[in-house]
Design a protein around this motif. Structure first.
Motif, PDB file in Angstrom:
ATOM      1  N   ILE A 116      46.267  31.574   1.162  1.00 14.06           N
ATOM      2  CA  ILE A 116      46.197  30.169   0.773  1.00 14.06           C
ATOM      3  C   ILE A 116      44.896  29.974   0.006  1.00 14.06           C
ATOM      4  O   ILE A 116      43.814  30.091   0.560  1.00 14.06           O
ATOM      5  N   GLY A 117      45.006  29.793  -1.285  1.00 17.06           N
ATOM      6  CA  GLY A 117      43.825  29.614  -2.128  1.00 17.06           C
ATOM      7  C   GLY A 117      43.238  30.895  -2.681  1.00 17.06           C
ATOM      8  O   GLY A 117      42.223  30.863  -3.387  1.00 17.06           O
TER       9      GLY A 117
ATOM     10  N   HIS B 166      39.833  17.004   9.610  1.00 17.42           N
ATOM     11  CA  HIS B 166      38.840  17.788   8.875  1.00 17.42           C
ATOM     12  C   HIS B 166      37.526  17.022   8.896  1.00 17.42           C
ATOM     13  O   HIS B 166      37.510  15.803   9.105  1.00 17.42           O
TER      14      HIS B 166
ATOM     15  N   MET C 227      31.703  20.357   3.424  1.00 17.17           N
ATOM     16  CA  MET C 227      32.734  20.394   4.475  1.00 17.17           C
ATOM     17  C   MET C 227      33.264  21.813   4.569  1.00 17.17           C
ATOM     18  O   MET C 227      34.346  22.125   4.042  1.00 17.17           O
ATOM     19  N   SER C 228      32.534  22.681   5.204  1.00 16.37           N
ATOM     20  CA  SER C 228      32.965  24.072   5.168  1.00 16.37           C
ATOM     21  C   SER C 228      33.946  24.403   6.284  1.00 16.37           C
ATOM     22  O   SER C 228      34.648  25.385   6.219  1.00 16.37           O
ATOM     23  N   GLU C 229      34.036  23.565   7.324  1.00 15.43           N
ATOM     24  CA  GLU C 229      34.874  24.006   8.436  1.00 15.43           C
ATOM     25  C   GLU C 229      36.362  23.855   8.140  1.00 15.43           C
ATOM     26  O   GLU C 229      36.758  23.274   7.133  1.00 15.43           O
ATOM     27  N   ASN C 230      37.157  24.371   9.045  1.00 23.17           N
ATOM     28  CA  ASN C 230      38.607  24.425   8.864  1.00 23.17           C
ATOM     29  C   ASN C 230      39.285  23.080   9.033  1.00 23.17           C
ATOM     30  O   ASN C 230      38.866  22.271   9.857  1.00 23.17           O
ATOM     31  N   MET C 231      40.368  22.908   8.309  1.00 25.34           N
ATOM     32  CA  MET C 231      41.283  21.824   8.605  1.00 25.34           C
ATOM     33  C   MET C 231      42.133  22.237   9.798  1.00 25.34           C
ATOM     34  O   MET C 231      42.329  23.426  10.038  1.00 25.34           O
ATOM     35  N   PHE C 232      42.614  21.253  10.525  1.00 24.32           N
ATOM     36  CA  PHE C 232      43.532  21.597  11.606  1.00 24.32           C
ATOM     37  C   PHE C 232      44.711  20.635  11.604  1.00 24.32           C
ATOM     38  O   PHE C 232      44.594  19.480  11.197  1.00 24.32           O
TER      39      PHE C 232
ATOM     40  N   SER D 228      41.791  30.576   6.846  1.00 24.32           N
ATOM     41  CA  SER D 228      40.469  30.006   6.632  1.00 24.32           C
ATOM     42  C   SER D 228      39.575  30.321   7.825  1.00 24.32           C
ATOM     43  O   SER D 228      40.041  30.701   8.883  1.00 24.32           O
ATOM     44  N   GLY D 229      38.299  30.170   7.630  1.00 22.99           N
ATOM     45  CA  GLY D 229      37.406  30.288   8.752  1.00 22.99           C
ATOM     46  C   GLY D 229      36.631  31.582   8.759  1.00 22.99           C
ATOM     47  O   GLY D 229      35.742  31.780   9.583  1.00 22.99           O
TER      48      GLY D 229
ATOM     49  N   ALA E 183      41.200  28.815   1.212  1.00 25.41           N
ATOM     50  CA  ALA E 183      41.207  27.385   1.522  1.00 25.41           C
ATOM     51  C   ALA E 183      40.829  27.162   2.978  1.00 25.41           C
ATOM     52  O   ALA E 183      40.958  28.045   3.820  1.00 25.41           O
ATOM     53  N   ALA E 184      40.366  25.940   3.267  1.00 25.06           N
ATOM     54  CA  ALA E 184      40.049  25.571   4.653  1.00 25.06           C
ATOM     55  C   ALA E 184      41.317  25.206   5.401  1.00 25.06           C
ATOM     56  O   ALA E 184      41.272  24.838   6.550  1.00 25.06           O
ATOM     57  N   ARG E 185      42.436  25.329   4.762  1.00 24.92           N
ATOM     58  CA  ARG E 185      43.711  24.843   5.250  1.00 24.92           C
ATOM     59  C   ARG E 185      44.625  26.016   5.568  1.00 24.92           C
ATOM     60  O   ARG E 185      44.646  26.995   4.837  1.00 24.92           O
ATOM     61  N   GLU E 186      45.366  25.927   6.672  1.00 29.31           N
ATOM     62  CA  GLU E 186      46.233  27.048   7.050  1.00 29.31           C
ATOM     63  C   GLU E 186      47.714  26.734   6.887  1.00 29.31           C
ATOM     64  O   GLU E 186      48.548  27.353   7.516  1.00 29.31           O
TER      65      GLU E 186
ATOM     66  N   PHE F 290      40.856  20.581  -2.945  1.00 25.95           N
ATOM     67  CA  PHE F 290      41.618  21.636  -3.587  1.00 25.95           C
ATOM     68  C   PHE F 290      42.420  21.113  -4.771  1.00 25.95           C
ATOM     69  O   PHE F 290      42.483  21.740  -5.820  1.00 25.95           O
TER      70      PHE F 290
ATOM     71  N   ASP G 293      44.898  17.648   0.125  1.00 21.73           N
ATOM     72  CA  ASP G 293      43.651  18.388   0.352  1.00 21.73           C
ATOM     73  C   ASP G 293      42.807  18.206  -0.898  1.00 21.73           C
ATOM     74  O   ASP G 293      42.908  18.966  -1.860  1.00 21.73           O
TER      75      ASP G 293
END
Lengths: 460, 460, 460, 460
Positions: free
Chosen positions: A142-143, D24, D1-6, A185-186, A194-197, D127, D124
């Motif tokens: 993703i990304g 996020h 905003m480096s952390e993951n989306m959930f 991500s992570g 991407a930060a998105r899964e 992105f 997102d």
């Protein structure tokens, strides 16, 4: 087949490895299982299913795959791409199919990351013959897309194959197809992911930056120009994953609870001390000679610095963290974690034993020193790409993974301040410097993120 | 040694086996571990300790002991009484001592239940030289004492030894000493054991009914007159526990999820069907030929009826119960549970396959039939002691465990109503009758407890 | 009543408060419930019982009792001693009895710790009329007895009452009686309490050091000579526990996730920053103005320093620790924890904000400084008893709880090194000094335990 | 905003209600929370976020929404469509946007199921500006669309609105957009919904059968011709969800543990007995007068038969099931579950009280009876659609939900055999017949699925 389909993602933290279990009609398949694999069995049972198929999208290099142990526990067959000579399992080819109730999994050969890489398309035959999802392994993320530098003699060929796999096979499955990659991500220091899964082929086709290189040669050029690091433990993983290791986490000896005196003795007899506490705790007090890797960094960095044949003793804030670290290390093939220091560093301190500290330095102080041309080494251990996006003036850049082999580049005559993105890698670097006889070592807590937040003047 | 001592009891349900972990100063000992022994390691870790000692109070006959697998996982040494020739571990003698921080464990030889039985006294040396507790194995229980019938050629000698062990060694430790036996309340059909799992030597000295036989001969006479049953699986347990089995529950194959057709096929190929649902559910619908043992009765009764070399397939209300049953069976040495029927009996019924029922009969109806001298067999499967305390008139008594070998005592020409304490054992009996060609089988739900509640006329 | 009795101990960590649930026959009683009381309901349900009785051994001063909220959730009645005018519940007197199946609980008035203190004897009436156990509240502990200083105008009277309660009422129940007190081992800075949480009246009669004062006057003299500290929050607890608070943990607002900027803003608007990380992490980097209390010390020390009407923001290594701290604080009556700093101190550091450190000093360095008569203040914050057992020469003793009110005794002109038993209390003291304008503050990690291990020369 | 989306899906079993939490940057939104909502807070905390937004896609009629209690616990604002006059929360309109870190949620008005229905598009923004997913509430499901029969005076208008919402607004978001509906597979008796819980707009556009009605009028005709049932409890839900109920599961009284005598007394005083055991167990033995609803059917069928103002007492195999049932009922607005029968039906049987059975009849026997024209009523309680797809000859069809009001259609003079899809609904029907004085009641375990498996001759 009236019951529900199920699809769950299982994450291996730190390396952000994503595995999946999917099933219907009492059967389930696991894609790229991790080696502590009881979790898949539990998910299958909760859904009234048994695991009948294990699929590997490719020979992994960054963790020990759990296929064989999962197969032992379930009786499931293992399948992987035919273009590599695995010592176990069954090779599969384009178009091979597996049925799980109404679900159909079919093999798509998608070389590029490795030669034997496959993707697995998913169809809900009770509904339609259109694919609904695809497991892409390390071909398409993703990304981002998979790295193509594992065959140093033919970088362009591999990149070209990946292009063909993505543009010729995956994207044509349709915009509507759900994307299930093998990494997410992570990854703390990853770039581009991407930060998105959650994503689809259509969203990636339109928005994945790498896929905007729609001409084959442009894509190849882009990939060949990338810089990647190759940690030494990848060789060990490749060997284990060729042979088919049968690591069984539950059979490992439990951790010993070392008092300070026993911990010191074991350490003197060769046990490597690994301190997984936070950068602040490591800065406040640590034992000289120990290797510092904050817990969340263990999956990504332990493989650079730890020897497979040497015992490991852990220092942590609590027993739970030590067990988590031993699990992370086990996933990397280390089965030599012996135990932990009871009561953590407090247990050591109250025994009267010696400890040291590593002073934390704020980035404002670094900027001031640079401006005032103070004599000190600002050691930046980030990746090449990160450094290229901006650095403090006058820094010495050595990538963290390469530090043990490039210590001679650093003067021992002046203070060294370790610097990275946030401080987490810097504390690892600082501990390596201390181990190697550097006396004046500091750590920049905050590091580049703090610089960015404060608008410190950077070089590009 | 400033940290806390810890002492936890771990119960194996159904057989009400009690094991213990005790520790201090980073060390722990486990007394009589069960074979699914990860729980001890977790408790030790939570207390910052490692397991260094494993103690067996005697060779067990009613479950597979987990000493060797726990030893493999921890490196701890195993100790047991010297009067039996174990194939593993270290023999210990009266007065041998083990230190765990401030705790001291010391061996007391207490033969009687078996020759090699030992008890373990506990002292808190940081506090006093007086014992604070004692692990008594099967020598002394809360409200009862151990059985002494395992050496059929010398019943009086064994009973006498037990008297000497209890009156000569255990009780003299002092009224104030905490009692930690190897079996506790809850054995559904046990007799004499208290419903309470906490006691002291003093409380038992004063209140334990068996200990009121204070003269040696009277005690011996009392013990020799007792009736005990000897399930066939005890032989298998004794063999395994001499050799030192290394059963590793985590390494067992996971359960297969059988659809009705596959379940039937496997059954036709020899898999024994074990139905663990409630008596009511079994009465409502069950598969002819299956062995019924409601889940909670599995630990106590499976060993009477199940063959060690035959596959087992489970019918349950849900997967969790099937897994629990496989764990119970594993503790008895059965590693041959293959799987479970998906969706339980509903999965079978909706496949169109045949099922039967067993009509439940209320005790009022039984009393009426007896009074009206209807032709039917009232089969009472309780123990001899229970029957002696009261029975319905005209019942045929065959102890449940002996039923398969005494079927010829029962007429097939008239209805048979299985009867026990509550209905739980009666449903087992009913399923055995059905397996053996009895056509008219009923079950008395409520059984003797209902009779007692209603004041039905009993014979004594 | 064939089913099992159950008895479980529920520990509130940090203050080592012990509560109990005991039951039989479908009924259960809870003795001295904590306010996060869902755990009792779960235990009762697991045992097929409902909670019908709630008993308070005395009005507590060190935590908020959960009787009223548990009563709301279960419908159970609340009972306590009649010698205090509670605003809720039912007063009970010597000899009052409660039945739970075969169990009988009976009230024994045991004043001394407080006037209304009661103990609860337990009998298993299905077995005997002898007591089997006794809940003693704060009258009798394992290795110690309750404090008797809460009525400053009549210390001797209270101590005398306690003597009468223990020697006249409790010990006569019999050596064989199990002891269940309301506090256990593990109170980090407690004195005298055993490290063991299992005992009997007989063992205490023989081995409890305080009970060796067998003459009433000697016992009274001993108790009156004791030194105890009285934290300010005791007053708040006493008020709440008179009124009968109904704190419902589940109804509290969930914690806010503060980014560094929002955390700083909230702090500027009055939110108190509480940093619960380890002493080493606090030493390595902390935010000026924050109050440091390592997590495990929160139950014992928060009540000395935190205001009930001020918002609290937490800094921790992870969210789980922040939630645990908010639970600990809730048990002390604080319902004002607003949130936590996302990513802990790393979140702060990477925002570019300022942080400080507190240098750790090894005890060898302290000894050297003392010998060389360096100008510095060695601030010992242990209790009076601890200091009397041994101190480094030249220390300034101020008990930690009294520090905020005695800061004027400490010179700001020279470095101050905070010192305690291990370093845990020293870091609290160091943070208080920093808050109050002391510039040169250090912490002795290891402190007196390290001195003892190294044999440093002490004054007594 | 480096952390993951959930993004996590939270399922309410039985009604297969799907709610979601997405977040996020330390913030999170919950879409359509259920009322036992602690789970969302836990997920947010695990991700270092706080819940800042609560979105309702529409006023729900099949469960009590948890918005207000979640808002109380978190301080989050509640938003819903403006076309209905809610007594709480904030109305939103097309295009309104909410930011959670890099995530953007935007409102799309999608009436049809209800007038105020909205969907929520997800972007997102870090992105791309393309939508990546959409929460569609009850507008668009996987394999089906929402029902449009809630405004009986304008069925065509509502169906037309839904067409416009789906074809005019949702599908144009793009084939690549992930679909997150408010209901999923597993509604045992639902029709048309896929067994799969993952899909995209593109996959639905191509494969959703209802969406193949691409002409507006054809779509409207299709929807208007559908048959739907309207359970009486929907009115109660609509009222509560207009007002904004604040149900707090944790504040409910815990369940009482009734012995048989107390259970009977409470029942005589008006408590309704609800027996949630399996059909087989109910067939084997049950208490006359009780309402049978097997646990998994409780969410779907309790609302048809249970009164909101009457106490409920549960019979189950174990306490855990009783608690689960009380949770299911709570989600439907029932806060009147008082307790459960200790030891389930065994507790009743052993008390000597009376019980009955309901004989199970195999479908082969039914076919035989039909062929032989035996006098009996075969009562088919499935939905109209199910019956139209095939029925046994001569059946009487009354939909289960309508049974209590249509009992006069059934003769009491001959046996009645309840029949459904598998037996699960048939046992409910059988218990209703028994409650209403039918003496000869049977249940067809296996029912239509067994007929289909065996190829029984059906009428269409």
């Amino acid at each position: 087949m009236s019951e529900n389909m199920f699809l769950e993602k299982v994450v291996s933290e730190g390396i952000s490895h994503l595995s999946y279990i999917i099933g219907h009609g009492g059967k389930a398949a696991v894609i790229d299982p991790r080696c502590d694999c009881r979790i898949y069995i539990d998910i299958a049972a909760r859904n009234g299913a048994e695991i009948t198929h294990i699929l590997e999208t490719h020979r992994n290099e960054d963790y020990v795959i759990g296929s064989k142990v999962l197969s032992e526990l379930t009786g499931a067959n293992i399948y992987h791409g035919k273009a590599f000579d695995f010592d176990y399992g069954t090779p599969v080819s384009e178009g091979n199919r597996f049925e799980l109730g109404d679900l159909e999994l079919s093999v798509i050969e998608t070389p590029g990351h490795t030669l034997e890489s496959i993707s697995i398309a998913v169809r809900d035959k009770g509904f339609s013959n259109d694919p609904i999802g695809v497991f892409t392994g390390d071909a398409l993320f993703i990304g981002n897309v998979g790295r193509t530098d594992f065959y140093p003699d033919r970088p362009e060929a591999m990149a070209g194959m990946l292009f063909d796999s993505i543009f010729g096979k995956l994207l044509p499955l349709g915009d509507h197809v759900l994307l299930f990659p093998a990494h997410g991500s992570g990854s703390i220091c990853g770039s581009g992911m991407a930060a998105r899964e959650f994503s689809t082929l259509g969203y990636e086709r339109i928005n994945n930056p790498v896929l905007q290189n729609k001409e084959r040669q442009k894509f190849v050029d882009y990939k060949v120009a990338e810089n990647h690091y190759l940690p030494p433990y990848f060789k060990q993983m490749e060997k284990l994953n060729k042979e088919g290791a049968t690591p069984h986490f539950e059979n490992l000896k439990s951790l010993k609870a070392y008092r300070a005196d026993a911990f010191e003795s074991a350490s003197k007899e060769g046990m490597k001390v690994l301190d997984i506490r936070s950068p602040e705790a490591l800065a406040g007090a640590f034992i000289e000679g120990s290797l510092a890797i904050p817990l969340n960094m263990v999956p990504a960095y332990a493989g650079w610095f730890l020897n497979y044949s040497r015992d490991i003793g852990i220092i942590s804030e609590n027993v739970g963290d030590a067990i988590t670290a031993s699990r992370y290390l086990f996933r990397l093939g280390y089965d030599c974690v012996k135990g932990y220091l009871v009561n953590g560093l407090t247990g050591w301190e109250t025994s009267g034993r010696q400890y040291s500290r590593i002073n934390a330095v704020h980035v404002k102080e670094l900027v001031k020193r640079i401006q005032e041309k103070e004599a000190f080494t600002l050691l930046d251990v980030r990746t090449k790409e990160e450094v290229q996006r901006g650095r403090l003036p006058g820094t010495l850049h050595i990538y963290l993974g390469h530090l043990p082999n490039e210590l001679e580049k650093i003067s021992k005559d002046q203070p060294v301040t370790a610097f990275c993105g946030s401080g987490l890698r810097a504390i690892i670097a600082a501990s390596i410097l201390k181990q190697n006889g550097f006396k004046q070592v500091e750590v920049s807590l905050g590091s580049m993120e703090a610089c960015a937040a404060l608008g410190c003047p950077l070089e590009i």
